[in-house]
Design a protein around this motif. Structure first.
Motif, mmCIF file in Angstrom:
data_model
loop_
_atom_site.group_PDB
_atom_site.id
_atom_site.type_symbol
_atom_site.label_atom_id
_atom_site.label_comp_id
_atom_site.label_asym_id
_atom_site.label_seq_id
_atom_site.Cartn_x
_atom_site.Cartn_y
_atom_site.Cartn_z
ATOM 1 N N ASP A 236 0.753 -1.257 0.000
ATOM 2 C CA ASP A 236 0.000 0.000 0.000
ATOM 3 C C ASP A 236 0.780 1.303 0.000
ATOM 4 O O ASP A 236 0.163 2.366 0.138
ATOM 5 N N PRO A 237 2.115 1.339 -0.120
ATOM 6 C CA PRO A 237 2.770 2.647 -0.033
ATOM 7 C C PRO A 237 2.483 3.551 -1.226
ATOM 8 O O PRO A 237 2.466 3.108 -2.364
ATOM 9 N N THR A 238 2.258 4.820 -0.921
ATOM 10 C CA THR A 238 2.191 5.872 -1.929
ATOM 11 C C THR A 238 3.101 6.997 -1.459
ATOM 12 O O THR A 238 3.029 7.417 -0.307
ATOM 13 N N HIS A 239 3.958 7.458 -2.351
ATOM 14 C CA HIS A 239 4.918 8.503 -1.985
ATOM 15 C C HIS A 239 4.875 9.655 -2.978
ATOM 16 O O HIS A 239 4.599 9.451 -4.167
ATOM 17 N N LEU A 240 5.175 10.831 -2.483
ATOM 18 C CA LEU A 240 5.556 11.943 -3.341
ATOM 19 C C LEU A 240 7.068 12.042 -3.267
ATOM 20 O O LEU A 240 7.637 12.015 -2.171
ATOM 21 N N TYR A 241 7.711 12.122 -4.424
ATOM 22 C CA TYR A 241 9.165 12.286 -4.385
ATOM 23 C C TYR A 241 9.622 13.282 -5.434
ATOM 24 O O TYR A 241 8.896 13.589 -6.382
ATOM 25 N N VAL A 242 10.822 13.809 -5.200
ATOM 26 C CA VAL A 242 11.357 14.887 -6.032
ATOM 27 C C VAL A 242 12.843 14.639 -6.237
ATOM 28 O O VAL A 242 13.471 13.870 -5.514
ATOM 29 N N ARG A 243 13.394 15.293 -7.227
ATOM 30 C CA ARG A 243 14.850 15.271 -7.370
ATOM 31 C C ARG A 243 15.470 16.060 -6.222
ATOM 32 O O ARG A 243 14.958 17.115 -5.824
ATOM 33 N N THR A 244 16.574 15.582 -5.721
ATOM 34 C CA THR A 244 17.236 16.265 -4.615
ATOM 35 C C THR A 244 17.578 17.703 -4.991
ATOM 36 O O THR A 244 17.434 18.623 -4.170
ATOM 37 N N GLU A 245 18.001 17.921 -6.209
ATOM 38 C CA GLU A 245 18.406 19.270 -6.609
ATOM 39 C C GLU A 245 17.232 20.243 -6.579
ATOM 40 O O GLU A 245 17.416 21.449 -6.373
ATOM 41 N N THR A 246 16.017 19.750 -6.766
ATOM 42 C CA THR A 246 14.848 20.631 -6.719
ATOM 43 C C THR A 246 14.689 21.247 -5.339
ATOM 44 O O THR A 246 14.269 22.407 -5.205
ATOM 45 N N LEU A 247 15.037 20.496 -4.308
ATOM 46 C CA LEU A 247 14.896 20.985 -2.936
ATOM 47 C C LEU A 247 15.946 22.029 -2.575
ATOM 48 O O LEU A 247 15.868 22.647 -1.513
ATOM 49 N N ARG A 248 16.928 22.238 -3.449
ATOM 50 C CA ARG A 248 17.922 23.298 -3.212
ATOM 51 C C ARG A 248 17.379 24.662 -3.615
ATOM 52 O O ARG A 248 17.984 25.691 -3.313
ATOM 53 N N ASP A 249 16.257 24.655 -4.324
ATOM 54 C CA ASP A 249 15.605 25.909 -4.716
ATOM 55 C C ASP A 249 14.665 26.298 -3.583
ATOM 56 O O ASP A 249 13.655 25.621 -3.343
ATOM 57 N N PRO A 250 14.942 27.389 -2.846
ATOM 58 C CA PRO A 250 14.098 27.750 -1.702
ATOM 59 C C PRO A 250 12.631 27.955 -2.070
ATOM 60 O O PRO A 250 11.741 27.572 -1.309
ATOM 61 N N ALA A 251 12.384 28.553 -3.224
ATOM 62 C CA ALA A 251 11.002 28.809 -3.637
ATOM 63 C C ALA A 251 10.260 27.505 -3.884
ATOM 64 O O ALA A 251 9.122 27.315 -3.432
ATOM 65 N N LYS A 252 10.911 26.582 -4.593
ATOM 66 C CA LYS A 252 10.255 25.308 -4.885
ATOM 67 C C LYS A 252 10.126 24.457 -3.631
ATOM 68 O O LYS A 252 9.131 23.736 -3.467
ATOM 69 N N ALA A 253 11.098 24.512 -2.762
ATOM 70 C CA ALA A 253 10.995 23.762 -1.503
ATOM 71 C C ALA A 253 9.792 24.226 -0.701
ATOM 72 O O ALA A 253 9.052 23.405 -0.129
ATOM 73 N N ALA A 254 9.568 25.533 -0.665
ATOM 74 C CA ALA A 254 8.408 26.068 0.055
ATOM 75 C C ALA A 254 7.109 25.646 -0.621
ATOM 76 O O ALA A 254 6.127 25.302 0.047
ATOM 77 N N ALA A 255 7.101 25.665 -1.950
ATOM 78 C CA ALA A 255 5.902 25.266 -2.682
ATOM 79 C C ALA A 255 5.622 23.774 -2.511
ATOM 80 O O ALA A 255 4.458 23.362 -2.388
ATOM 81 N N ILE A 256 6.657 22.966 -2.498
ATOM 82 C CA ILE A 256 6.481 21.519 -2.292
ATOM 83 C C ILE A 256 5.907 21.268 -0.905
ATOM 84 O O ILE A 256 5.022 20.425 -0.729
#
Length: 355
Positions: A236-256
């Protein structure tokens, strides 16, 4: 209930069908990285989303849930929706820099790491009473005698490496005390009705079936001896995942972070509004009958969004160890797949909703 429009522009992408599309998206996305200082991966998550922030999200089911629940109108960032989900398509989109957030099971983040693409899981959702509400059942071909897992010895089994169904097959074999040498694995993509057709034509003896395919397979081929049996393992697992480099963008990290909150609230809304979900998603969006929609709602049960990932990571490690042993890939640390800054984000969002 009518969908509510977002305050931001929402664009919907066509299904991912050819590499040209990804190349086009990638070209459009170039230059979308951080415009200022990068966010350290151990820095606190920013909570304010700057004006003009945009996320590209491959999570079409949640898109509809957000529309029906009204959550989509509360997002403070622009969304470019990609009309696909699942492991292979999401991975290709990540590699083409055409996607920021993907919705998958537990296998794609493992394979992304093995091919050298650093990724992080930012949300985790399960099903309460998972053995009573499995995602998959084992479809048995007409005329094939399989009544227990032990009966799988010597059988031809549909197998999709890198996808949840492939890992499920390995878990089932281990549960039955069997190995890959005791069966014949037939590599087939687990998309659409490929597995249903493979079973009906006796190309394989067993294949994991999910969703409405379970009901339709039995309805269409049951009189010829088709059957399904339970597998008795968590799937039953469901995950949201992202590229690690995306989380280096402060704006996108906040939006995620904001998206994870909305994703969690939408999951609870779906459970609490079954009739609206059946009509709005299964009937109107997916073209299924109300009966099929009701079947799927009952099958899914109640969502479980844990506030702690300790047990989640431990179970993921078991999966990694199994896949590594079977594939020859190196064992990786499951904890490294998770961005622990997001551990409580989803759970806190639904706790505050009910407060």
């Amino acid at each position: 209930m009518s969908p509510l429009p977002s305050r931001r522009a929402v664009r919907v992408l066509a299904p991912l069908v050819i590499t040209v599309l990804l190349a086009t998206l990638s070209a459009c996305a170039r230059g979308s990285g951080p415009s200022g200082p990068e966010l350290a991966l151990d820095a606190p998550l920013p909570t304010q989303v700057p004006e003009g922030t945009r996320l590209r999200i491959g999570d079409p089911q949640t898109k509809v849930a957000l529309e029906l629940s009204g959550e989509i109108g509360k997002l403070s960032f622009e969304v470019e929706w990609a009309n696909f989900s699942g492991g292979p398509q999401t991975l290709e989109a990540f590699r083409a820099d055409a996607l920021d957030v993907g919705s998958v099971a537990d296998i794609p983040p493992i394979h992304a790491t093995w091919i050298g693409l650093p990724v992080k899981i930012v949300a985790a959702k399960f099903r309460k009473d998972p053995l009573d509400h499995p995602v998959y059942e084992l479809g048995i071909a007409p005329g094939v005698h399989v009544r227990t897992l032990a009966d799988l010895r010597g059988k031809r089994i549909a197998y999709s490496p890198g996808q949840a169904q492939g890992a499920l097959v390995l878990r089932v074999l281990r549960k039955a005390g069997l190995t890959k040498d005791d069966v014949t694995l037939v590599e087939l993509p687990s998309t659409g009705d490929v597995y249903v057709n493979a079973l009906a034509s006796r190309q394989v003896d067993m294949a994991p079936l999910g969703g409405v395919n379970i009901k339709r397979y039995l309805a269409k081929y049951g009189d010829r001896g088709a059957a399904t049996i339970p597998h008795g393992v968590r799937d039953d697992p469901t995950h949201l995942y992202v590229r690690t480099e995306t989380l280096r963008d402060p704006a996108k990290a906040a939006a995620i972070r904001e998206y994870v909150q909305a994703w969690a609230r939408a999951a609870v809304w779906v459970y609490e509004h079954p009739e609206e979900w059946i009509q709005g998603y299964y009937v109107k969006d997916q073209g299924l009958s109300p009966a099929d929609g009701a079947y799927l709602v009952k099958q899914a049960g109640e969502p479980d969004i844990p506030a702690s990932w300790t047990d989640v990571i431990a179970r993921h490690q078991e999966t990694i160890d199994l896949l590594a042993a079977e594939s020859g890939n190196p064992v990786i640390n499951a904890k490294d797949l998770y961005d622990l800054r997001f551990e409580r984000v989803a759970a806190d969002a639904i706790r505050k909703k009910g407060a």
